[in-house]
Design a protein around this motif. Structure first.
Motif, PDB file in Angstrom:
ATOM      1  N   ASP A 197       0.539  11.500  12.413  1.00 47.41           N
ATOM      2  CA  ASP A 197       0.909  10.799  11.180  1.00 47.41           C
ATOM      3  C   ASP A 197       2.364  11.115  10.823  1.00 47.41           C
ATOM      4  O   ASP A 197       2.980  12.010  11.388  1.00 47.41           O
ATOM      5  N   GLY A 198       2.887  10.370   9.867  1.00 47.48           N
ATOM      6  CA  GLY A 198       4.201  10.708   9.315  1.00 47.48           C
ATOM      7  C   GLY A 198       5.223   9.604   9.360  1.00 47.48           C
ATOM      8  O   GLY A 198       6.296   9.731   8.765  1.00 47.48           O
ATOM      9  N   ASP A 199       4.960   8.499  10.053  1.00 49.21           N
ATOM     10  CA  ASP A 199       5.936   7.418  10.114  1.00 49.21           C
ATOM     11  C   ASP A 199       6.114   6.760   8.750  1.00 49.21           C
ATOM     12  O   ASP A 199       5.173   6.646   7.966  1.00 49.21           O
ATOM     13  N   ARG A 200       7.332   6.314   8.487  1.00 50.48           N
ATOM     14  CA  ARG A 200       7.656   5.644   7.233  1.00 50.48           C
ATOM     15  C   ARG A 200       7.278   4.170   7.350  1.00 50.48           C
ATOM     16  O   ARG A 200       8.097   3.310   7.667  1.00 50.48           O
ATOM     17  N   VAL A 201       6.012   3.902   7.077  1.00 41.78           N
ATOM     18  CA  VAL A 201       5.428   2.576   7.244  1.00 41.78           C
ATOM     19  C   VAL A 201       5.500   1.819   5.912  1.00 41.78           C
ATOM     20  O   VAL A 201       5.355   2.407   4.847  1.00 41.78           O
ATOM     21  N   VAL A 202       5.699   0.501   6.006  1.00 40.53           N
ATOM     22  CA  VAL A 202       5.670  -0.367   4.829  1.00 40.53           C
ATOM     23  C   VAL A 202       4.576  -1.403   5.042  1.00 40.53           C
ATOM     24  O   VAL A 202       4.587  -2.134   6.036  1.00 40.53           O
ATOM     25  N   GLN A 203       3.617  -1.477   4.101  1.00 42.28           N
ATOM     26  CA  GLN A 203       2.494  -2.420   4.173  1.00 42.28           C
ATOM     27  C   GLN A 203       2.614  -3.358   2.967  1.00 42.28           C
ATOM     28  O   GLN A 203       2.738  -2.888   1.829  1.00 42.28           O
ATOM     29  N   THR A 204       2.556  -4.685   3.206  1.00 39.90           N
ATOM     30  CA  THR A 204       3.025  -5.613   2.177  1.00 39.90           C
ATOM     31  C   THR A 204       2.139  -6.839   1.978  1.00 39.90           C
ATOM     32  O   THR A 204       1.377  -7.246   2.853  1.00 39.90           O
ATOM     33  N   TYR A 206       8.932 -11.673  -4.594  1.00 39.08           N
ATOM     34  CA  TYR A 206       7.985 -10.911  -5.410  1.00 39.08           C
ATOM     35  C   TYR A 206       7.082 -10.122  -4.465  1.00 39.08           C
ATOM     36  O   TYR A 206       6.368 -10.706  -3.649  1.00 39.08           O
ATOM     37  N   ASP A 207       7.126  -8.787  -4.559  1.00 39.98           N
ATOM     38  CA  ASP A 207       6.545  -7.921  -3.547  1.00 39.98           C
ATOM     39  C   ASP A 207       5.488  -6.972  -4.087  1.00 39.98           C
ATOM     40  O   ASP A 207       5.668  -6.375  -5.152  1.00 39.98           O
ATOM     41  N   PHE A 208       4.420  -6.790  -3.314  1.00 43.45           N
ATOM     42  CA  PHE A 208       3.609  -5.581  -3.318  1.00 43.45           C
ATOM     43  C   PHE A 208       3.981  -4.834  -2.038  1.00 43.45           C
ATOM     44  O   PHE A 208       3.840  -5.390  -0.935  1.00 43.45           O
ATOM     45  N   GLU A 209       4.419  -3.575  -2.153  1.00 42.31           N
ATOM     46  CA  GLU A 209       4.801  -2.802  -0.966  1.00 42.31           C
ATOM     47  C   GLU A 209       4.266  -1.384  -1.096  1.00 42.31           C
ATOM     48  O   GLU A 209       4.600  -0.671  -2.050  1.00 42.31           O
ATOM     49  N   TYR A 210       3.454  -0.987  -0.134  1.00 46.60           N
ATOM     50  CA  TYR A 210       2.879   0.355  -0.129  1.00 46.60           C
ATOM     51  C   TYR A 210       3.512   1.161   0.993  1.00 46.60           C
ATOM     52  O   TYR A 210       3.544   0.725   2.146  1.00 46.60           O
ATOM     53  N   LEU A 211       4.033   2.348   0.646  1.00 46.24           N
ATOM     54  CA  LEU A 211       4.636   3.262   1.603  1.00 46.24           C
ATOM     55  C   LEU A 211       3.746   4.511   1.675  1.00 46.24           C
ATOM     56  O   LEU A 211       3.857   5.410   0.834  1.00 46.24           O
ATOM     57  N   PRO A 212       2.840   4.588   2.637  1.00 47.17           N
ATOM     58  CA  PRO A 212       1.889   5.700   2.669  1.00 47.17           C
ATOM     59  C   PRO A 212       2.535   7.048   2.941  1.00 47.17           C
ATOM     60  O   PRO A 212       1.995   8.082   2.540  1.00 47.17           O
ATOM     61  N   ASN A 213       3.678   7.051   3.622  1.00 50.31           N
ATOM     62  CA  ASN A 213       4.362   8.304   3.935  1.00 50.31           C
ATOM     63  C   ASN A 213       5.751   8.370   3.311  1.00 50.31           C
ATOM     64  O   ASN A 213       6.603   9.135   3.758  1.00 50.31           O
ATOM     65  N   GLY A 214       5.963   7.598   2.269  1.00 52.68           N
ATOM     66  CA  GLY A 214       7.257   7.606   1.608  1.00 52.68           C
ATOM     67  C   GLY A 214       8.308   6.865   2.408  1.00 52.68           C
ATOM     68  O   GLY A 214       8.045   6.159   3.372  1.00 52.68           O
ATOM     69  N   GLY A 215       9.542   7.055   1.986  1.00 53.85           N
ATOM     70  CA  GLY A 215      10.676   6.351   2.563  1.00 53.85           C
ATOM     71  C   GLY A 215      11.592   5.892   1.447  1.00 53.85           C
ATOM     72  O   GLY A 215      11.231   5.927   0.268  1.00 53.85           O
ATOM     73  N   TRP A 216      12.812   5.457   1.785  1.00 60.43           N
ATOM     74  CA  TRP A 216      13.808   5.046   0.783  1.00 60.43           C
ATOM     75  C   TRP A 216      14.011   6.141  -0.262  1.00 60.43           C
ATOM     76  O   TRP A 216      14.137   5.878  -1.452  1.00 60.43           O
ATOM     77  N   GLY A 217      14.019   7.393   0.193  1.00 60.16           N
ATOM     78  CA  GLY A 217      14.228   8.503  -0.713  1.00 60.16           C
ATOM     79  C   GLY A 217      12.978   9.077  -1.334  1.00 60.16           C
ATOM     80  O   GLY A 217      13.032  10.114  -1.997  1.00 60.16           O
ATOM     81  N   ILE A 276       3.747   5.899  -2.224  1.00 54.44           N
ATOM     82  CA  ILE A 276       4.199   5.202  -3.423  1.00 54.44           C
ATOM     83  C   ILE A 276       3.900   3.718  -3.255  1.00 54.44           C
ATOM     84  O   ILE A 276       4.005   3.171  -2.148  1.00 54.44           O
ATOM     85  N   LEU A 277       3.481   3.065  -4.334  1.00 53.65           N
ATOM     86  CA  LEU A 277       3.273   1.615  -4.348  1.00 53.65           C
ATOM     87  C   LEU A 277       4.315   0.998  -5.261  1.00 53.65           C
ATOM     88  O   LEU A 277       4.439   1.392  -6.431  1.00 53.65           O
ATOM     89  N   TYR A 278       5.072   0.043  -4.716  1.00 58.30           N
ATOM     90  CA  TYR A 278       6.071  -0.696  -5.477  1.00 58.30           C
ATOM     91  C   TYR A 278       5.602  -2.124  -5.755  1.00 58.30           C
ATOM     92  O   TYR A 278       4.977  -2.754  -4.893  1.00 58.30           O
ATOM     93  N   THR A 279       5.946  -2.649  -6.923  1.00 61.68           N
ATOM     94  CA  THR A 279       6.014  -4.097  -7.130  1.00 61.68           C
ATOM     95  C   THR A 279       7.438  -4.390  -7.565  1.00 61.68           C
ATOM     96  O   THR A 279       7.977  -3.721  -8.443  1.00 61.68           O
TER      97      THR A 279
END
Length: 475
Positions: free
Chosen positions: A307-314, A332-343, A348-351
């Motif tokens: 595990d550990g890759d900076r994956v983006v699921q959208t 307009y986005d739903f973006e889930y980063l299970p291992n973080g990323g972008w700092g 974290i889940l972004y909209t």
């Protein structure tokens, strides 16, 4: 994503330096629960910095009523006068409730005054719990600064109290419970109004133009996929790991119980050439106002390998950027980063609602909401757009509400993808793969549905045995 968003890695890496944004629209799309009798809060404030590098409003929310108040229904606004041309970045330094349970977004007032044209709206996730009568949240040690760290002026800010060095009631911040104003005085002409109560929230709306797909296909080469207006991406380009392949064969379909499921599998062995991304999108950009919904399964761990890759699921909608800072761009986005990323160090889940951007030199106009928590598992994602605002829901709860400034001027496509930001999160050369699953997608043109209405409409399609429908006219 498609080539039209190949600059996205750069753009969303800047999410923590998000540009000046606007906030709630004048008319809510659907109501939060109205404040019940006995629900009341006060807000206490103290300033922690009078300098010119950042604003530090420290807050406490106090339950002054007779019943418990779910903090997820509480919103607090701190009003300020923006410096010319400035964008702002919010941060939580420390909170008794946990910074992961405290959100902050910026908004623009519809009626600017000499001391306020922006506000920081502070909210809470469900993880913050319920505030008992007489209890308070404890410290919310918050701060914000200009995104480029240039000096700022607090002296002309409506909510700033330079002599307020100890917590006390402060009416120059406002609070709502369930959309109902309960505390404070907003700058003149900007008084919040109660959110209307919806009626028949579980009744499907009248029949109208809609897209529904249950993803009942045999594989990525099934002719019905193209006939139904979908494209399984195979062309090169961004976002994500340079030189990665967008692999249509990694998009598969299967039954899970009685439901048809689309699976997007992304994989890597730690090199650019071994990295496989996946994307499915509508060929037509014909979707604009209305309701967008999908049931999506995010995953925190790989199917196999380390595990550990900076994956983006959208799940997102988008149109093309015709020129830098073009004002008819929309996304307009739903973006889930299970291992973080972008700092971000962890899940974290972004909209995010985009008005426009320029890739070089970087400049963006957008608004985002986020929750730092695990979202592994199935989730019902709903996005509504009307002439006043954009609202995001996760599992029936409002997640983010963004202002009319970000409304689309042109139609968009509907997209799902999964990709790796880079290979820095996991440097192993052991192969690993990640799955993102999709149960269904729904768009209802020009109609705002509650999450309960979405569920009812999907159930009606399935009861009728309808696996696909597209009556949305071409743009």
């Amino acid at each position: 994503m498609s080539d039209q968003t190949r600059t996205r890695t750069v753009r969303l890496r800047a999410a923590l330096a998000v540009a000046a944004v606007t906030g709630l629209g004048a008319t809510a799309l659907t109501a939060l629960p109205a404040a019940a009798a006995g629900e009341a809060v006060a807000v206490q404030y103290r300033q922690s910095a009078t300098g010119s590098d950042q604003v530090e409003p420290w807050l406490k929310v106090v339950n002054t009523g007779t019943t418990g108040v779910p903090l997820s229904q509480v919103k607090v606004r701190y009003y300020f006068k923006a410096d010319a041309g400035a964008s702002y970045t919010y941060a939580c330094s420390w909170a008794v409730k946990g910074c992961a349970n405290v959100t902050g977004t910026f908004g623009t007032l519809p009626h600017p005054t000499a001391t306020a044209d922006r506000y920081l709206e502070v909210g809470f996730t469900a993880g913050a719990g319920t505030l008992a009568p007489g209890a308070d949240t404890g410290d919310l040690q918050l701060r914000f600064h200009r995104s480029n760290w240039q000096p700022l002026n607090q002296g002309d800010d409506y909510s700033f109290g330079p002599t307020q060095t100890a917590y006390a009631d402060w009416t120059k911040v406002t609070a709502t419970v369930g959309g109902v104003p309960v505390w404070g005085t907003a700058p003149a002409g900007n008084e919040p109004t109660p959110t209307p109560t919806p009626t028949d929230p579980t009744t499907p709306p009248p029949t109208g133009a809609a897209l529904f797909d249950d993803f009942d296909y045999t594989g990525h080469t099934d002719p019905a996929i193209g006939a139904h207006g979908w494209s399984v991406r195979s062309n090169s380009g961004g976002p994500g790991v340079p030189g990665a392949t967008w692999a249509p064969e990694n998009v598969t379909f299967a039954k899970e119980g009685t439901d048809s499921i689309m699976n997007l599998r992304s994989s890597t062995a730690g090199t650019n050439e071994s990295t496989r991304h996946t994307e499915v999108l509508t060929k037509a950009a014909k979707f604009k106002n209305g309701t967008y919904a999908a049931r999506v399964r995010f995953s925190d761990a790989p199917v196999s390998g380390p595990d550990g890759d900076r994956v983006v699921q959208t799940f997102f909608t988008i149109n093309d950027l015709k020129a830098p800072m073009a004002d008819d761009y929309a996304e307009y986005d739903f973006e889930y980063l299970p291992n973080g990323g972008w700092g971000e160090p962890a899940n974290i889940l972004y909209t995010t609602s985009w008005e426009t951007y320029r890739p070089d030199p970087w400049e963006a106009v957008n608004q985002h909401s986020e929750v730092r928590a695990s979202y592994a598992g199935w989730h019902d994602l709903v996005l509504t757009i009307d002439d006043n605002s954009i609202v995001y829901y996760v599992d029936g709860r409002e997640f983010g509400r963004h202002d009319a400034r970000y409304l689309p001027e042109r139609p968009m496509s509907i997209n799902f993808n999964q990709w790796l930001i880079d290979l820095a999160g996991q440097t192993s050369t052991t192969p690993r793969s990640y799955d993102q699953k999709v149960d269904y997608v729904l768009h209802v043109k020009d109609q705002v549905l509650t999450p309960a209405q979405v569920a009812a409409k999907v159930a009606a399609y399935r009861s009728a045995g309808t696996a696909f429908e597209d009556t949305v006219p071409a743009s």
